[in-house]
Design a protein around this motif. Structure first.
Motif, PDB file in Angstrom:
ATOM      1  N   TRP A 169       0.830  -1.204   0.000  1.00  0.00           N
ATOM      2  CA  TRP A 169       0.000   0.000   0.000  1.00  0.00           C
ATOM      3  C   TRP A 169       0.868   1.259   0.000  1.00  0.00           C
ATOM      4  N   GLN A 170       1.958   1.250   0.759  1.00  0.00           N
ATOM      5  CA  GLN A 170       2.878   2.394   0.749  1.00  0.00           C
ATOM      6  C   GLN A 170       3.519   2.557  -0.624  1.00  0.00           C
ATOM      7  N   LEU A 171       3.875   1.438  -1.245  1.00  0.00           N
ATOM      8  CA  LEU A 171       4.449   1.514  -2.590  1.00  0.00           C
ATOM      9  C   LEU A 171       3.444   2.074  -3.582  1.00  0.00           C
ATOM     10  N   SER A 172       2.208   1.650  -3.484  1.00  0.00           N
ATOM     11  CA  SER A 172       1.170   2.172  -4.378  1.00  0.00           C
ATOM     12  C   SER A 172       0.943   3.660  -4.141  1.00  0.00           C
ATOM     13  N   THR A 173       0.925   4.079  -2.878  1.00  0.00           N
ATOM     14  CA  THR A 173       0.718   5.498  -2.575  1.00  0.00           C
ATOM     15  C   THR A 173       1.869   6.349  -3.084  1.00  0.00           C
ATOM     16  N   SER A 174       3.090   5.831  -2.999  1.00  0.00           N
ATOM     17  CA  SER A 174       4.246   6.609  -3.463  1.00  0.00           C
ATOM     18  C   SER A 174       4.261   6.789  -4.971  1.00  0.00           C
ATOM     19  N   LEU A 175       3.545   5.955  -5.713  1.00  0.00           N
ATOM     20  CA  LEU A 175       3.520   6.049  -7.176  1.00  0.00           C
ATOM     21  C   LEU A 175       2.315   6.810  -7.700  1.00  0.00           C
ATOM     22  N   LYS A 176       1.433   7.280  -6.826  1.00  0.00           N
ATOM     23  CA  LYS A 176       0.237   7.998  -7.266  1.00  0.00           C
ATOM     24  C   LYS A 176       0.560   9.466  -7.512  1.00  0.00           C
ATOM     25  N   GLY A 177      -0.083  10.010  -8.532  1.00  0.00           N
ATOM     26  CA  GLY A 177       0.122  11.395  -8.894  1.00  0.00           C
ATOM     27  C   GLY A 177      -0.638  12.352  -7.996  1.00  0.00           C
ATOM     28  N   PRO A 178      -0.387  13.666  -8.135  1.00  0.00           N
ATOM     29  CA  PRO A 178      -1.050  14.648  -7.262  1.00  0.00           C
ATOM     30  C   PRO A 178      -2.539  14.778  -7.515  1.00  0.00           C
ATOM     31  N   THR A 179      -3.016  14.339  -8.676  1.00  0.00           N
ATOM     32  CA  THR A 179      -4.447  14.468  -8.973  1.00  0.00           C
ATOM     33  C   THR A 179      -5.274  13.286  -8.459  1.00  0.00           C
ATOM     34  N   GLU A 180      -4.621  12.229  -8.026  1.00  0.00           N
ATOM     35  CA  GLU A 180      -5.347  11.063  -7.550  1.00  0.00           C
ATOM     36  C   GLU A 180      -5.679  11.211  -6.073  1.00  0.00           C
ATOM     37  N   ASP A 181      -6.861  10.746  -5.731  1.00  0.00           N
ATOM     38  CA  ASP A 181      -7.324  10.808  -4.347  1.00  0.00           C
ATOM     39  C   ASP A 181      -6.912   9.527  -3.626  1.00  0.00           C
ATOM     40  N   ILE A 182      -6.011   9.662  -2.651  1.00  0.00           N
ATOM     41  CA  ILE A 182      -5.544   8.485  -1.915  1.00  0.00           C
ATOM     42  C   ILE A 182      -6.495   8.119  -0.781  1.00  0.00           C
ATOM     43  N   TYR A 183      -7.488   8.955  -0.519  1.00  0.00           N
ATOM     44  CA  TYR A 183      -8.468   8.675   0.528  1.00  0.00           C
ATOM     45  C   TYR A 183      -9.826   8.288  -0.052  1.00  0.00           C
ATOM     46  N   SER A 184      -9.853   7.834  -1.286  1.00  0.00           N
ATOM     47  CA  SER A 184     -11.122   7.486  -1.924  1.00  0.00           C
ATOM     48  C   SER A 184     -11.718   6.243  -1.272  1.00  0.00           C
ATOM     49  N   SER A 185     -13.033   6.141  -1.363  1.00  0.00           N
ATOM     50  CA  SER A 185     -13.753   4.992  -0.815  1.00  0.00           C
ATOM     51  C   SER A 185     -14.664   4.423  -1.908  1.00  0.00           C
ATOM     52  N   PRO A 186     -14.464   3.183  -2.285  1.00  0.00           N
ATOM     53  CA  PRO A 186     -13.452   2.229  -1.792  1.00  0.00           C
ATOM     54  C   PRO A 186     -12.055   2.612  -2.263  1.00  0.00           C
ATOM     55  N   PRO A 187     -11.010   2.247  -1.510  1.00  0.00           N
ATOM     56  CA  PRO A 187      -9.658   2.665  -1.877  1.00  0.00           C
ATOM     57  C   PRO A 187      -9.198   2.017  -3.176  1.00  0.00           C
TER      58      PRO A 187
END
Length: 311
Positions: A64-82
């Protein structure tokens, strides 16, 4: 008069008795374990479910940390469902970490501390473990008991005494002061002692008869036979020094000498709302440990047969 004889068993090959007929080994069921015991399908399903749960609990946070580190600034990392997979993967977060803090300088300091800890632990633990296991002298049992009792002492209870000692030696705010308290671990000494105890005495006795002294028996006979345990000590020492946070935070005051774990703490405080940078820094800190374990895993899992004599 005709002599009528009854064959021993019909269908036996010519020139071979019925008892010599090779018997086919019983076919192993697909639901049997390594001991030959039949495993019910329900039990097999429960085993795999438990393994998947343990795998999710151990590997899941890192992925999950690896996925979060590769996400761009426009993506919502707190979306539900994640969303586990990033829609637009980018390495920009890693370069941003290097722009915010000198992460590579901190990583170099951590590498110096970890390598020094590995060298001192491997050398010191091997020497101490060999002395406790193979040498005969008065007080050997007491010395072994001291190392066992050292495992029961919490590190937090002696950290003030360690800091006072480093300040008296004028080693505070230095990388040597970070390495010195953990240069030889009691657990590593006991691991090497147990490895040397498993070596057969006959080999060393033969070398002693041939005129080999203590150092020659240690370097040429005992030490090459415990490479697996030595690799375990190296991994434990590297991980302990690389992941240590409390002691470097106390003994270091100059930001240019911070280790990676202490430096990443500033990243948490400065960019607490941007979890992408925090995740990228976490991956940078964990990656060397994964590489080290991947390189030494064959030695790490060889500890079961340590000390056996190879023909």
């Amino acid at each position: 008069m005709t002599d009528i004889t009854t064959p021993a068993r019909q269908g036996a090959p010519r020139g071979r008795s019925a008892d010599d007929t090779p018997r086919r080994a019983p076919r192993r069921s697909r639901f049997t374990d390594e001991t030959g015991r039949r495993v019910r399908p329900v039990e097999l399903v429960v085993r795999y479910v438990l393994l998947l749960v343990v795998l999710a609990l151990t590997i899941g946070p890192f992925l999950w940390q690896l996925s979060t580190s590769l996400k761009g600034p426009t993506e919502d990392i707190y979306s539900s469902p994640p969303s586990f997979l990033p829609e637009h993967p980018t390495l920009r977060n890693y370069s941003r970490v290097a722009d915010v803090i000198p992460v590579w300088d901190y990583a170099l300091n951590s590498l110096k501390v970890a390598v020094a800890s590995v060298v001192t632990n491997c050398v010191g633990s091997a020497l101490a473990g060999y002395a406790l296991a193979r040498l005969r002298y008065r007080g050997r049992g007491v010395a072994t008991l001291v190392f066992i009792l050292a495992l029961l002492v919490p590190a937090e209870s002696i950290i003030i005494a360690q800091f006072t000692t480093m300040r008296s030696l004028e080693l505070n705010n230095t990388l040597i002061g970070v390495v010195l308290p953990g240069c030889i671990g009691a657990m590593n000494v006991l691991l090497m002692r147990n490895a040397f105890l498993n070596l057969p005495h006959e080999v060393e006795e033969a070398a002693y008869v041939d005129g080999a002294n203590v150092w020659q028996r240690f370097l040429r006979i005992a030490l090459p036979s415990v490479k697996g345990t030595l690799a375990v000590v190296a991994i434990f020492a590297f991980m302990g020094a690389w992941d240590d946070f409390l002691w470097p935070l106390i003994v270091l005051g100059d930001p240019s000498k911070f280790t990676l774990t202490v430096g990443l703490n500033y990243l948490h405080g400065t960019f607490a709302n941007d979890q992408r940078l925090v995740a990228a820094g976490t991956v940078i800190a964990v990656a060397p440990l994964i590489v080290l374990f991947a390189c030494l895993q064959r030695f790490f899992f060889r500890g079961v047969g340590e000390g056996a004599v190879k023909g």
